[in-house]
Design a protein around this motif. Structure first.
Motif, PDB file in Angstrom:
ATOM      1  N   ASP A   1       0.831  -1.204   0.000  1.00  0.00           N
ATOM      2  CA  ASP A   1       0.000   0.000   0.000  1.00  0.00           C
ATOM      3  C   ASP A   1       0.866   1.255   0.000  1.00  0.00           C
ATOM      4  O   ASP A   1       0.512   2.272  -0.609  1.00  0.00           O
ATOM      5  N   ARG A   2       1.998   1.202   0.689  1.00  0.00           N
ATOM      6  CA  ARG A   2       2.936   2.326   0.660  1.00  0.00           C
ATOM      7  C   ARG A   2       3.434   2.579  -0.765  1.00  0.00           C
ATOM      8  O   ARG A   2       3.554   3.715  -1.206  1.00  0.00           O
ATOM      9  N   GLN A   3       3.710   1.515  -1.492  1.00  0.00           N
ATOM     10  CA  GLN A   3       4.168   1.670  -2.875  1.00  0.00           C
ATOM     11  C   GLN A   3       3.056   2.163  -3.785  1.00  0.00           C
ATOM     12  O   GLN A   3       3.314   2.898  -4.748  1.00  0.00           O
ATOM     13  N   ILE A   4       1.828   1.794  -3.489  1.00  0.00           N
ATOM     14  CA  ILE A   4       0.701   2.249  -4.307  1.00  0.00           C
ATOM     15  C   ILE A   4       0.529   3.758  -4.191  1.00  0.00           C
ATOM     16  O   ILE A   4       0.324   4.447  -5.201  1.00  0.00           O
ATOM     17  N   VAL A   5       0.623   4.302  -2.981  1.00  0.00           N
ATOM     18  CA  VAL A   5       0.356   5.738  -2.806  1.00  0.00           C
ATOM     19  C   VAL A   5       1.591   6.597  -3.104  1.00  0.00           C
ATOM     20  O   VAL A   5       1.449   7.803  -3.334  1.00  0.00           O
ATOM     21  N   SER A   6       2.788   6.004  -3.105  1.00  0.00           N
ATOM     22  CA  SER A   6       4.015   6.775  -3.374  1.00  0.00           C
ATOM     23  C   SER A   6       4.842   6.066  -4.436  1.00  0.00           C
ATOM     24  O   SER A   6       5.902   5.497  -4.150  1.00  0.00           O
ATOM     25  N   PRO A   7       4.396   6.081  -5.684  1.00  0.00           N
ATOM     26  CA  PRO A   7       5.093   5.325  -6.736  1.00  0.00           C
ATOM     27  C   PRO A   7       6.542   5.762  -6.899  1.00  0.00           C
ATOM     28  O   PRO A   7       6.847   6.946  -6.930  1.00  0.00           O
ATOM     29  N   GLY A   8       7.427   4.784  -6.964  1.00  0.00           N
ATOM     30  CA  GLY A   8       8.841   5.049  -7.228  1.00  0.00           C
ATOM     31  C   GLY A   8       9.679   5.356  -6.014  1.00  0.00           C
ATOM     32  O   GLY A   8      10.912   5.269  -6.075  1.00  0.00           O
ATOM     33  N   ARG A   9       9.061   5.706  -4.895  1.00  0.00           N
ATOM     34  CA  ARG A   9       9.840   6.169  -3.736  1.00  0.00           C
ATOM     35  C   ARG A   9      10.765   5.080  -3.204  1.00  0.00           C
ATOM     36  O   ARG A   9      11.918   5.341  -2.883  1.00  0.00           O
ATOM     37  N   VAL A  10      10.268   3.847  -3.084  1.00  0.00           N
ATOM     38  CA  VAL A  10      11.091   2.798  -2.478  1.00  0.00           C
ATOM     39  C   VAL A  10      12.229   2.360  -3.383  1.00  0.00           C
ATOM     40  O   VAL A  10      13.126   1.637  -2.942  1.00  0.00           O
ATOM     41  N   CYS A  11      12.210   2.791  -4.639  1.00  0.00           N
ATOM     42  CA  CYS A  11      13.283   2.414  -5.562  1.00  0.00           C
ATOM     43  C   CYS A  11      14.547   3.231  -5.340  1.00  0.00           C
ATOM     44  O   CYS A  11      15.637   2.833  -5.777  1.00  0.00           O
ATOM     45  N   ALA A  12      14.431   4.376  -4.680  1.00  0.00           N
ATOM     46  CA  ALA A  12      15.543   5.328  -4.609  1.00  0.00           C
ATOM     47  C   ALA A  12      16.779   4.734  -3.951  1.00  0.00           C
ATOM     48  O   ALA A  12      17.902   4.886  -4.455  1.00  0.00           O
ATOM     49  N   SER A  13      16.616   4.059  -2.823  1.00  0.00           N
ATOM     50  CA  SER A  13      17.789   3.578  -2.092  1.00  0.00           C
ATOM     51  C   SER A  13      18.551   2.524  -2.882  1.00  0.00           C
ATOM     52  O   SER A  13      19.783   2.530  -2.911  1.00  0.00           O
ATOM     53  N   LYS A  14      17.840   1.626  -3.544  1.00  0.00           N
ATOM     54  CA  LYS A  14      18.516   0.578  -4.324  1.00  0.00           C
ATOM     55  C   LYS A  14      19.201   1.167  -5.547  1.00  0.00           C
ATOM     56  O   LYS A  14      20.305   0.736  -5.913  1.00  0.00           O
ATOM     57  N   VAL A  15      18.576   2.164  -6.170  1.00  0.00           N
ATOM     58  CA  VAL A  15      19.233   2.853  -7.286  1.00  0.00           C
ATOM     59  C   VAL A  15      20.497   3.539  -6.799  1.00  0.00           C
ATOM     60  O   VAL A  15      21.546   3.493  -7.456  1.00  0.00           O
ATOM     61  N   GLY A  16      20.431   4.164  -5.621  1.00  0.00           N
ATOM     62  CA  GLY A  16      21.618   4.816  -5.074  1.00  0.00           C
ATOM     63  C   GLY A  16      22.738   3.833  -4.811  1.00  0.00           C
ATOM     64  O   GLY A  16      23.899   4.069  -5.172  1.00  0.00           O
ATOM     65  N   GLN A  17      22.437   2.716  -4.170  1.00  0.00           N
ATOM     66  CA  GLN A  17      23.456   1.704  -3.905  1.00  0.00           C
ATOM     67  C   GLN A  17      24.059   1.180  -5.211  1.00  0.00           C
ATOM     68  O   GLN A  17      25.288   1.057  -5.342  1.00  0.00           O
ATOM     69  N   THR A  18      23.196   0.869  -6.175  1.00  0.00           N
ATOM     70  CA  THR A  18      23.674   0.339  -7.449  1.00  0.00           C
ATOM     71  C   THR A  18      24.570   1.342  -8.162  1.00  0.00           C
ATOM     72  O   THR A  18      25.602   0.976  -8.749  1.00  0.00           O
TER      73      THR A  18
END
Length: 604
Positions: free
Chosen positions: A535-552
């Motif tokens: 549900d967090r991902q549904i209401v805030s699309p893309g937000r949880v991707c930031a940390s993994k993109v940063g690490q990568t």
């Protein structure tokens, strides 16, 4: 000095300053970039009284005119802000970028990136759900009043009651926004809409004099030793506001949500919104702070899940544990009494001592990772018991800007038997050393930087570094115990699985149940935990991707530097170069690191 005299004194100072140099500063292009930065920041925060209260920039000057106001939440305000951003970008570009050097040039580029990013989001400024069951304003506004509004004296108490009385206006602004979004076919998905509706009905189901908004003031007035007559007057006024105005406003807003159920549906991805695919592409780039594609992130997530699960199976096999579903096996392991701290005073003392020991071990290895040590240390502390319910499991508080004290790694000791020992090491490495503390304490102090550089939140950099730090600790022998290694891999698996589900929902059109089932299967999360995350991902699309993109991104930059420099590559110098300018958009970091590599390559 009374509040009125302080405000008058502040106004007099502003008038004097205006007579000297503020006419061009206010009406035309400022003389210098520093003046422009100052004006931009001041204009931004003065329109956000809630942010001003949290920053407490004006209180030391005796100015508190903002402390009885709530932010403007209307669609008209959003449109005015979008036009203001476009104007600031136009003014910024009138300055000669080519004449700037060093930190001045970088500050210009950071602000330009930020303003460009906000301007690019203008077509999607209503592509959100201001009322939702995850982080919606229907709960966020009361939460700000309970935790963000300070009641340090009678004036603060008066302002608190006035602010509570402004909730109906804020809710009316939210209703206007809901109606405008409905006309554009932007409505919260039905399962979440119903959850938000239940939450709003529950908000008004408590007697006004038992509501948390009332109890907060009652408690603070007792602590402040306010005279009984003044206490009675304030509490009666607050009860009237809550029962007579706030509750009806929440009921009216809940009724509006009820009507919106006819316009909603079970589809949850933003692809269903007008220009939804373009919005998701923007959201990913906004949070990642670099160009990324949903397809590439989905593949990265799947590949990472495969890699991490393979490593987990090897570790589990070595321990004689089931390997078929590694995430589920680790979750079961996390419930075994042998790995849990006792939820009592002895257990609380033990976990704090263990965290300190882990931190000491990490600090002993700092010379292998950085050319210099942070100027201040970090201490371990327990979250205050009164704050445990509303605080995360662990978090880091940076040192003061002048580095006059240490950073603090806080552990929430509530429900201690839910934190297995083998997850503690990775938690310490993420939040403290070599994670957030190392990153923040080794960055510039900020004394010579524009204030916006210290406040802009570049999550992809900050959280990306923390995930990179977890990997760094594993690479440098700080996770030798196989169970600790499993704790690290389990944390990595969760981040990789979120890439899959976020892009699955918003790009590949997964439904809610498919996303919940995938996250549960891969990570072993129970359904309520998986549902909350989805549900967090549904209401805030893309937000949880930031940390993994940063690490990568950091891992890719390191591999590129090592390949280019060969024997000249120095890990410590690489880390110093990454952290030297503080948090940056990844696009700017990549450019600066490419220049660093070129310089290192030319070093004799």
């Amino acid at each position: 000095m009374s509040r009125g005299r302080l405000v008058a004194a502040g106004a007099a100072l502003v008038a004097i300053a205006a007579a000297v140099y503020l006419v061009p500063l206010v009406f035309f292009k400022p003389w210098t970039l520093e003046q422009f930065y100052g004006r931009l920041f001041l204009e931004f925060v003065l329109r956000r009284p809630m942010l001003l209260s949290q920053l407490r920039l004006l209180e030391p000057l005796g100015l508190d005119f903002h402390n009885d106001e709530l932010d403007d939440l209307s669609p008209d305000f959003q449109r005015r802000e979008a036009a203001w951003v476009a104007r600031q970008l136009e003014i910024l570009r009138r300055f000669d970028r080519d004449a700037l050097r060093g930190g001045e040039r970088l500050s210009y580029e950071v602000l330009e990136w930020f303003l460009e990013d906000v301007a690019a989001g203008r077509p999607f400024m209503l592509h959100d759900y201001p009322i939702n069951p995850v982080d919606g304003l229907q709960a966020g506004l009361p939460e700000f009043l309970l935790t963000g509004h300070r009641i340090d004296d009678l004036d603060g108490a008066e302002d608190y009651v006035t602010r509570v009385g402004r909730l109906p206006r804020a809710l009316e602004q939210l209703r206007l926004g809901l109606e405008e979004r409905r006309r554009r076919r932007i409505v919260l998905p039905l399962p979440l809409l119903r959850a938000a509706l239940r939450e709003m009905r529950e908000f008004t189901a408590i007697a006004a004099d038992r509501h948390p908004l009332y109890l907060r003031l009652e408690q603070r007035l007792e602590q402040l030793d306010v005279p009984p007559a003044a206490r009675r007057r304030l509490l009666e006024r607050l009860e009237d506001e809550v029962a007579g105005r706030v509750y009806p406003a929440y009921a009216a807003t809940a009724d509006r949500l009820e009507e919106l159920t006819a316009d909603s549906g079970d589809e949850v991805g933003v692809w269903r919104l007008p220009d939804g695919e373009a919005f998701y592409a923007y959201a990913l780039g906004h949070h990642a702070t670099r160009p990324v594609s949903a397809s590439a992130l989905h593949r990265l997530g799947l590949d990472e899940v495969t890699r991490i699960e393979a490593e987990m199976r090897l570790a589990l096999d070595g321990l004689g544990l089931p390997v078929e579903q590694p995430g589920a096996t680790v979750r079961r392991l996390a419930t075994e009494p042998a790995f849990l701290y006792a939820d009592d005073d002895q257990g609380r003392a033990r976990i704090l001592a263990d965290a300190r020991a882990i931190l000491d071990q990490a600090e002993a290895r700092l010379d292998e990772l950085f050319p210099r040590r942070p100027p201040v240390g970090v201490r371990v502390a327990a979250v205050a018991e009164a704050d445990e319910l509303d605080s995360p499991r662990a978090f880091y508080q940076p040192p003061p800007p002048d580095r006059s004290g240490p950073g603090v790694f806080y552990l929430n000791l509530r429900q201690l038997d839910s934190l297995p020992r083998f997850r503690l090491r990775t938690l310490v490495y993420h939040e403290a050393v070599p994670g957030h503390h190392s990153q923040g304490a080794l960055a510039p102090s900020g004394a010579d930087e524009p204030l916006f550089r210290r406040l802009l939140p570049f999550t992809a950099f900050v959280e990306g570094w923390a995930l990179y730090a977890e990997r760094l600790a594993a690479e440098h022998g700080l996770l030798d115990d196989p169970h600790d290694r499993l704790g690290h891999l389990d944390a990595e698996l969760f981040r990789a699985a979120r890439l899959v589900t976020d892009t699955g929902i918003h790009h590949l059109r997964w439904d809610r149940e498919r996303a919940i089932a995938y996250l549960s299967r891969v990570t072993g999360l129970e359904r309520p935990e998986a549902l909350a995350e989805i549900d967090r991902q549904i209401v805030s699309p893309g937000r949880v991707c930031a940390s993994k993109v940063g690490q990568t991104t950091l891992l890719e930059l390191r591999a590129r530097a090592r390949g280019l420099l060969g024997e000249r590559f120095d890990l410590r110098r690489f880390h110093a170069a990454v952290l030297r300018d503080g948090a940056l958009p990844l696009t700017l970091l990549e450019g600066r690191m490419e220049a660093w590599m070129a310089g290192e390559r030319g070093t004799p």
